[in-house]
Design a protein around this motif. Sequence first.
Motif, PDB file in Angstrom:
ATOM      1  N   ALA A  64      22.571  53.788  12.127  1.00  0.00           N
ATOM      2  CA  ALA A  64      21.286  54.487  11.969  1.00  0.00           C
ATOM      3  C   ALA A  64      20.144  53.722  12.633  1.00  0.00           C
ATOM      4  O   ALA A  64      19.241  54.327  13.207  1.00  0.00           O
ATOM      5  N   GLY A  65      20.187  52.403  12.579  1.00  0.00           N
ATOM      6  CA  GLY A  65      19.130  51.601  13.176  1.00  0.00           C
ATOM      7  C   GLY A  65      19.327  51.309  14.653  1.00  0.00           C
ATOM      8  O   GLY A  65      18.437  50.752  15.300  1.00  0.00           O
ATOM      9  N   LEU A  66      20.499  51.665  15.175  1.00  0.00           N
ATOM     10  CA  LEU A  66      20.831  51.319  16.563  1.00  0.00           C
ATOM     11  C   LEU A  66      21.142  52.544  17.417  1.00  0.00           C
ATOM     12  O   LEU A  66      21.737  52.418  18.489  1.00  0.00           O
ATOM     13  N   MET A  67      20.740  53.700  16.969  1.00  0.00           N
ATOM     14  CA  MET A  67      21.122  54.938  17.646  1.00  0.00           C
ATOM     15  C   MET A  67      20.758  54.972  19.134  1.00  0.00           C
ATOM     16  O   MET A  67      21.624  55.283  19.956  1.00  0.00           O
ATOM     17  N   PRO A  68      19.528  54.657  19.528  1.00  0.00           N
ATOM     18  CA  PRO A  68      19.209  54.723  20.966  1.00  0.00           C
ATOM     19  C   PRO A  68      20.030  53.733  21.810  1.00  0.00           C
ATOM     20  O   PRO A  68      20.495  54.088  22.884  1.00  0.00           O
ATOM     21  N   GLN A  69      20.234  52.515  21.269  1.00  0.00           N
ATOM     22  CA  GLN A  69      20.993  51.511  22.012  1.00  0.00           C
ATOM     23  C   GLN A  69      22.466  51.913  22.152  1.00  0.00           C
ATOM     24  O   GLN A  69      23.057  51.756  23.217  1.00  0.00           O
ATOM     25  N   ILE A  79      18.977  42.376  15.119  1.00  0.00           N
ATOM     26  CA  ILE A  79      19.969  41.774  16.014  1.00  0.00           C
ATOM     27  C   ILE A  79      20.199  42.689  17.211  1.00  0.00           C
ATOM     28  O   ILE A  79      20.228  42.242  18.363  1.00  0.00           O
ATOM     29  N   GLY A  80      20.362  43.980  16.956  1.00  0.00           N
ATOM     30  CA  GLY A  80      20.584  44.940  18.032  1.00  0.00           C
ATOM     31  C   GLY A  80      19.436  44.999  19.014  1.00  0.00           C
ATOM     32  O   GLY A  80      19.637  45.095  20.229  1.00  0.00           O
ATOM     33  N   ASP A  81      18.223  44.923  18.506  1.00  0.00           N
ATOM     34  CA  ASP A  81      17.040  44.963  19.375  1.00  0.00           C
ATOM     35  C   ASP A  81      16.930  43.720  20.256  1.00  0.00           C
ATOM     36  O   ASP A  81      16.470  43.803  21.389  1.00  0.00           O
ATOM     37  N   HIS A  82      17.323  42.568  19.721  1.00  0.00           N
ATOM     38  CA  HIS A  82      17.125  41.315  20.459  1.00  0.00           C
ATOM     39  C   HIS A  82      18.339  40.861  21.256  1.00  0.00           C
ATOM     40  O   HIS A  82      18.187  40.208  22.286  1.00  0.00           O
ATOM     41  N   VAL A  83      19.530  41.179  20.782  1.00  0.00           N
ATOM     42  CA  VAL A  83      20.731  40.663  21.447  1.00  0.00           C
ATOM     43  C   VAL A  83      21.655  41.785  21.928  1.00  0.00           C
ATOM     44  O   VAL A  83      22.559  41.540  22.707  1.00  0.00           O
ATOM     45  N   GLY A  84      21.429  43.002  21.453  1.00  0.00           N
ATOM     46  CA  GLY A  84      22.268  44.132  21.837  1.00  0.00           C
ATOM     47  C   GLY A  84      23.021  44.677  20.638  1.00  0.00           C
ATOM     48  O   GLY A  84      23.342  43.948  19.694  1.00  0.00           O
TER      49      GLY A  84
END
Length: 181
Positions: free
Chosen positions: A24-29, A151-156
């Motif tokens: 849910a927090g990483l949908m665009p990535q 973590i997803g925003d900064h490292v993938g």
Amino acid sequence: MVPRPVYVLALGIFAMVTSEFAVAGLMPQIASGLDATIPEVGYLITAFAGAMAFGGPFLTVALLRTRPRSALLVLFGIFLVGNVLAAVASSYGVMLAARIVTGIASQAFFGVAISMSVRLARPEVRGRAIGVALNGLMLGTLLGLPLSTLIGDHVGWRAAFWAIAVLTLLAAALTLSKVPE
């Protein structure tokens, strides 16, 4: 007093819930990484929930004759495989399979962990023991989702699933050493 192993079970539930909500927090990535649309990535959340509802009870029944700690370790193993598969997913189909695997293991883990919490506690603190174990669910929602997103925003986004895999290994190791059979 709630037995210390119950806190270890709460950590396992925390890992499961963190994985559940990470998408849910990483949908665009994830959409970008798997060449999928955001609505398609949303179906990964539905797949996890469906796997919990329909597959989890079958896995729980399959493990009924297994000692509780051993069942927890089997479930950690299945859950770990699902998160590693998510971290290395090269296609939407692989990610979908990973979410189904983790969903099934997660639901079964909840049932075994809650049951184990009751067995570990004296009768007068069993309600508190269940509450402590279920704090893993609340903390997974409150802290796990934002941490996986960070973590997803900064490292993938893949790093978020690797972090959940490491957390799963830690919880499994603690279960092996601190939770009695």
